[in-house]
Design a protein around this motif. Structure first.
Motif, PDB file in Angstrom:
ATOM      1  N   PHE A  18       1.077  -1.149  -0.099  1.00 12.68           N
ATOM      2  CA  PHE A  18      -0.009   0.028  -0.101  1.00 12.68           C
ATOM      3  C   PHE A  18       0.934   1.375  -0.046  1.00 12.68           C
ATOM      4  O   PHE A  18       2.049   1.292   0.821  1.00 12.68           O
ATOM      5  CB  PHE A  18      -0.901   0.079   1.134  1.00 12.68           C
ATOM      6  CG  PHE A  18      -1.948  -0.904   1.127  1.00 12.68           C
ATOM      7  CD1 PHE A  18      -3.239  -0.937   0.411  1.00 12.68           C
ATOM      8  CD2 PHE A  18      -1.782  -2.330   1.993  1.00 12.68           C
ATOM      9  CE1 PHE A  18      -3.824  -1.823   0.400  1.00 12.68           C
ATOM     10  CE2 PHE A  18      -2.924  -3.139   2.052  1.00 12.68           C
ATOM     11  CZ  PHE A  18      -4.005  -3.003   1.079  1.00 12.68           C
ATOM     12  N   SER A  19       0.545   2.329  -0.690  1.00  2.31           N
ATOM     13  CA  SER A  19       1.098   3.501  -0.828  1.00  2.31           C
ATOM     14  C   SER A  19       1.329   4.177   0.710  1.00  2.31           C
ATOM     15  O   SER A  19       2.306   4.986   0.853  1.00  2.31           O
ATOM     16  CB  SER A  19       0.530   4.475  -1.636  1.00  2.31           C
ATOM     17  OG  SER A  19      -0.677   4.795  -1.378  1.00  2.31           O
ATOM     18  N   ASP A  20       0.311   4.124   1.481  1.00  2.00           N
ATOM     19  CA  ASP A  20       0.603   4.809   2.766  1.00  2.00           C
ATOM     20  C   ASP A  20      -0.500   4.003   3.841  1.00  2.00           C
ATOM     21  O   ASP A  20      -1.377   3.175   3.358  1.00  2.00           O
ATOM     22  CB  ASP A  20       0.246   6.199   2.951  1.00  2.00           C
ATOM     23  CG  ASP A  20      -1.073   6.602   2.118  1.00  2.00           C
ATOM     24  OD1 ASP A  20      -2.282   5.960   2.407  1.00  2.00           O
ATOM     25  OD2 ASP A  20      -0.724   7.380   1.224  1.00  2.00           O
ATOM     26  N   GLN A  21      -0.549   4.234   4.956  1.00  2.00           N
ATOM     27  CA  GLN A  21      -1.498   3.623   5.960  1.00  2.00           C
ATOM     28  C   GLN A  21      -2.974   4.124   5.660  1.00  2.00           C
ATOM     29  O   GLN A  21      -3.718   3.288   5.738  1.00  2.00           O
ATOM     30  CB  GLN A  21      -1.079   4.155   7.673  1.00  2.00           C
ATOM     31  CG  GLN A  21      -1.929   3.327   8.485  1.00  2.00           C
ATOM     32  CD  GLN A  21      -1.631   3.478   9.820  1.00  2.00           C
ATOM     33  OE1 GLN A  21      -0.466   3.958  10.186  1.00  2.00           O
ATOM     34  NE2 GLN A  21      -2.317   3.736  10.806  1.00  2.00           N
ATOM     35  N   SER A  22      -3.389   5.304   5.261  1.00  2.00           N
ATOM     36  CA  SER A  22      -4.529   5.662   5.016  1.00  2.00           C
ATOM     37  C   SER A  22      -5.220   5.052   3.716  1.00  2.00           C
ATOM     38  O   SER A  22      -6.176   4.474   3.704  1.00  2.00           O
ATOM     39  CB  SER A  22      -4.365   7.156   4.577  1.00  2.00           C
ATOM     40  OG  SER A  22      -5.793   7.724   4.276  1.00  2.00           O
ATOM     41  N   HIS A  23      -4.317   4.646   2.806  1.00  2.00           N
ATOM     42  CA  HIS A  23      -4.597   3.880   1.533  1.00  2.00           C
ATOM     43  C   HIS A  23      -4.979   2.609   2.133  1.00  2.00           C
ATOM     44  O   HIS A  23      -6.151   1.692   1.738  1.00  2.00           O
ATOM     45  CB  HIS A  23      -3.767   3.826   0.683  1.00  2.00           C
ATOM     46  CG  HIS A  23      -4.071   3.018  -0.443  1.00  2.00           C
ATOM     47  ND1 HIS A  23      -3.137   2.055  -1.351  1.00  2.00           N
ATOM     48  CD2 HIS A  23      -5.161   2.730  -1.031  1.00  2.00           C
ATOM     49  CE1 HIS A  23      -3.786   1.738  -2.312  1.00  2.00           C
ATOM     50  NE2 HIS A  23      -5.199   1.808  -2.474  1.00  2.00           N
ATOM     51  N   PHE A  24      -4.002   1.753   2.890  1.00  2.00           N
ATOM     52  CA  PHE A  24      -4.307   0.456   3.749  1.00  2.00           C
ATOM     53  C   PHE A  24      -5.749   0.619   4.509  1.00  2.00           C
ATOM     54  O   PHE A  24      -6.404  -0.443   4.267  1.00  2.00           O
ATOM     55  CB  PHE A  24      -3.166   0.311   4.630  1.00  2.00           C
ATOM     56  CG  PHE A  24      -3.103  -0.763   5.248  1.00  2.00           C
ATOM     57  CD1 PHE A  24      -3.637  -2.037   5.269  1.00  2.00           C
ATOM     58  CD2 PHE A  24      -3.180  -0.444   6.993  1.00  2.00           C
ATOM     59  CE1 PHE A  24      -3.980  -3.194   6.168  1.00  2.00           C
ATOM     60  CE2 PHE A  24      -3.211  -1.655   7.745  1.00  2.00           C
ATOM     61  CZ  PHE A  24      -3.615  -2.780   7.490  1.00  2.00           C
ATOM     62  N   THR A  25      -5.794   1.480   5.204  1.00  2.00           N
ATOM     63  CA  THR A  25      -7.193   1.614   5.899  1.00  2.00           C
ATOM     64  C   THR A  25      -8.376   1.451   5.284  1.00  2.00           C
ATOM     65  O   THR A  25      -9.137   0.781   5.510  1.00  2.00           O
ATOM     66  CB  THR A  25      -7.201   2.674   6.931  1.00  2.00           C
ATOM     67  OG1 THR A  25      -5.944   2.497   7.799  1.00  2.00           O
ATOM     68  CG2 THR A  25      -8.439   2.794   7.882  1.00  2.00           C
ATOM     69  N   ARG A  26      -8.393   2.226   4.269  1.00  2.00           N
ATOM     70  CA  ARG A  26      -9.454   2.277   3.307  1.00  2.00           C
ATOM     71  C   ARG A  26      -9.912   1.080   2.750  1.00  2.00           C
ATOM     72  O   ARG A  26     -10.754   0.478   2.644  1.00  2.00           O
ATOM     73  CB  ARG A  26      -9.424   3.540   2.138  1.00  2.00           C
ATOM     74  CG  ARG A  26      -9.435   4.981   2.548  1.00  2.00           C
ATOM     75  CD  ARG A  26      -9.702   5.683   1.672  1.00  2.00           C
ATOM     76  NE  ARG A  26      -8.643   5.701   0.466  1.00  2.00           N
ATOM     77  CZ  ARG A  26      -7.519   6.276   0.363  1.00  2.00           C
ATOM     78  NH1 ARG A  26      -7.195   7.127   1.550  1.00  2.00           N
ATOM     79  NH2 ARG A  26      -6.533   6.005  -0.578  1.00  2.00           N
ATOM     80  N   CYS A  27      -8.820   0.357   2.149  1.00  2.00           N
ATOM     81  CA  CYS A  27      -8.951  -1.023   1.390  1.00  2.00           C
ATOM     82  C   CYS A  27      -9.337  -1.892   2.203  1.00  2.00           C
ATOM     83  O   CYS A  27     -10.274  -2.765   2.003  1.00  2.00           O
ATOM     84  CB  CYS A  27      -7.679  -1.273   0.419  1.00  2.00           C
ATOM     85  SG  CYS A  27      -7.139  -0.367  -0.928  1.00  2.00           S
ATOM     86  N   PHE A  28      -8.770  -2.045   3.481  1.00  2.00           N
ATOM     87  CA  PHE A  28      -9.204  -2.968   4.448  1.00  2.00           C
ATOM     88  C   PHE A  28     -10.412  -2.879   4.834  1.00  2.00           C
ATOM     89  O   PHE A  28     -11.140  -3.883   5.016  1.00  2.00           O
ATOM     90  CB  PHE A  28      -8.393  -2.446   5.670  1.00  2.00           C
ATOM     91  CG  PHE A  28      -8.212  -3.672   6.750  1.00  2.00           C
ATOM     92  CD1 PHE A  28      -7.198  -4.783   6.790  1.00  2.00           C
ATOM     93  CD2 PHE A  28      -9.187  -4.043   7.804  1.00  2.00           C
ATOM     94  CE1 PHE A  28      -7.292  -5.803   7.716  1.00  2.00           C
ATOM     95  CE2 PHE A  28      -9.107  -4.902   8.684  1.00  2.00           C
ATOM     96  CZ  PHE A  28      -8.086  -5.893   8.942  1.00  2.00           C
ATOM     97  N   LYS A  29     -10.882  -1.633   5.133  1.00  2.00           N
ATOM     98  CA  LYS A  29     -12.421  -1.450   5.418  1.00  2.00           C
ATOM     99  C   LYS A  29     -13.317  -2.027   4.311  1.00  2.00           C
ATOM    100  O   LYS A  29     -14.464  -2.317   4.591  1.00  2.00           O
ATOM    101  CB  LYS A  29     -12.582  -0.035   5.826  1.00  2.00           C
ATOM    102  CG  LYS A  29     -14.038   0.000   6.616  1.00  2.00           C
ATOM    103  CD  LYS A  29     -14.075   1.479   7.329  1.00  2.00           C
ATOM    104  CE  LYS A  29     -15.493   1.590   8.042  1.00  2.00           C
ATOM    105  NZ  LYS A  29     -15.505   2.958   8.830  1.00  2.00           N
ATOM    106  N   GLU A  30     -12.891  -1.716   3.235  1.00  2.00           N
ATOM    107  CA  GLU A  30     -13.843  -1.947   2.089  1.00  2.00           C
ATOM    108  C   GLU A  30     -14.256  -3.518   1.972  1.00  2.00           C
ATOM    109  O   GLU A  30     -15.070  -3.810   1.552  1.00  2.00           O
ATOM    110  CB  GLU A  30     -13.106  -1.321   0.568  1.00  2.00           C
ATOM    111  CG  GLU A  30     -13.651  -1.750  -0.810  1.00  2.00           C
ATOM    112  CD  GLU A  30     -12.864  -1.408  -1.988  1.00  2.00           C
ATOM    113  OE1 GLU A  30     -13.322  -2.071  -2.954  1.00  2.00           O
ATOM    114  OE2 GLU A  30     -11.772  -1.189  -1.621  1.00  2.00           O
TER     115      GLU A  30
END
Length: 269
Positions: free
Chosen positions: A242-254
């Motif tokens: 993931f490019s950053d933690q924010s991107h990771f969190t969005r995908c994880f929740k998706e």
């Protein structure tokens, strides 16, 4: 050869939930080795923490957190637990459950190491459903299990109908290289097929587009890393591509319906 009855596994069972034809157990494995045995019912084993080796008549699996196995009725196997804490979650299915729903289990023979990320993500949802004490747990888990088995049957049918070689090749490549930046052109060259053909036909076999499938693999890997407890979410995000933690969190929740911190809290309670 020993037979294990419903809800009985080799270790300390933290919790057992009995539903209509389904038994769920959360077990800490305490035996360094369990010799050849079989279980009364068909069941899934989902490794939550630690590592275990499992062998059957055809294969040997090295199971880390996130590994998901399925065994049919009376399928003989053995287990070797590596050093350290190891915990598994099991979902057992009575034969009468299949009969009552008129579901076919012809394609679920033997022992299977499940790699499909959609099925694994559903199993995480089953586990999390056991952590929520409400009146809907039975229908929630029944529905999730039916969806899992449906996807397993679809995989079996696709295999029987001989998928194109590139489908198996790209699945192997993506499982190995999901954290790396790979372009459509690079994948096409590796598979020796046209990019338009690859992009157009990918969803036919994986039920999603190429980008979505890669994100699922990244989230699946992140789920297994969260179980190790020794990595921050930022470290997990970068290790999974993931490019950053924010991107990771969005995908994880998706794909999971909750954020990483909430999942970690449920996993260890």
């Amino acid at each position: 050869m020993k037979q294990s009855l419903r809800g009985k596994f080799y270790g300390q069972t933290n919790r057992t939930i009995s539903l209509n034809g389904i038994t769920l157990t959360d077990t800490v494995y305490t035996h360094n080795k369990v010799d050849w045995h079989y279980h009364e019912h068909a069941y899934f084993t989902f490794i939550l923490e630690g590592n275990v080796i499992e062998g059957n008549k055809k294969e040997i699996y090295n199971c880390a957190p996130g590994s998901l196995l399925f065994h049919n009725w009376q399928e003989p196997h053995y287990n070797i637990k590596n050093k350290g804490f190891t915990r598994g979650f099991h979902l057992e299915i009575d034969k009468k459950w299949f009969d009552n729903l008129a579901l076919s289990c012809d394609g679920l023979q033997g022992s299977t190491n499940i790699l499909n990320p959609d099925i694994k993500l559903l199993m995480y949802k089953v586990f999390r459903a056991t952590k929520i004490d409400d009146m809907c747990i039975d229908i929630s888990i029944q529905s999730l299990l039916i969806e899992m088995l449906s996807k397993m049957n679809c995989n079996t049918q696709s295999t029987l109908h001989k998928m194109p070689r590139w489908v198996l090749m790209i699945d192997e490549i993506l499982h190995d290289q999901f954290a790396e930046t790979t372009t459509l052109d690079e994948l096409s060259r590796m598979l020796d097929i046209h990019p338009i053909h690859l992009s157009r036909d990918f969803s036919k076999y994986f039920n999603c587009n190429l980008g979505e499938y890669i994100r699922k693999l990244k989230v699946e890997k992140a789920l297994s890393l969260i179980a190790l407890q020794n990595k921050s979410f930022t470290e997990i995000a970068y290790e999974c591509g993931f490019s950053d933690q924010s991107h990771f969190t969005r995908c994880f929740k998706e794909f999971n319906g909750l954020n990483p911190s909430r999942h970690r809290k449920l996993l260890f309670t």
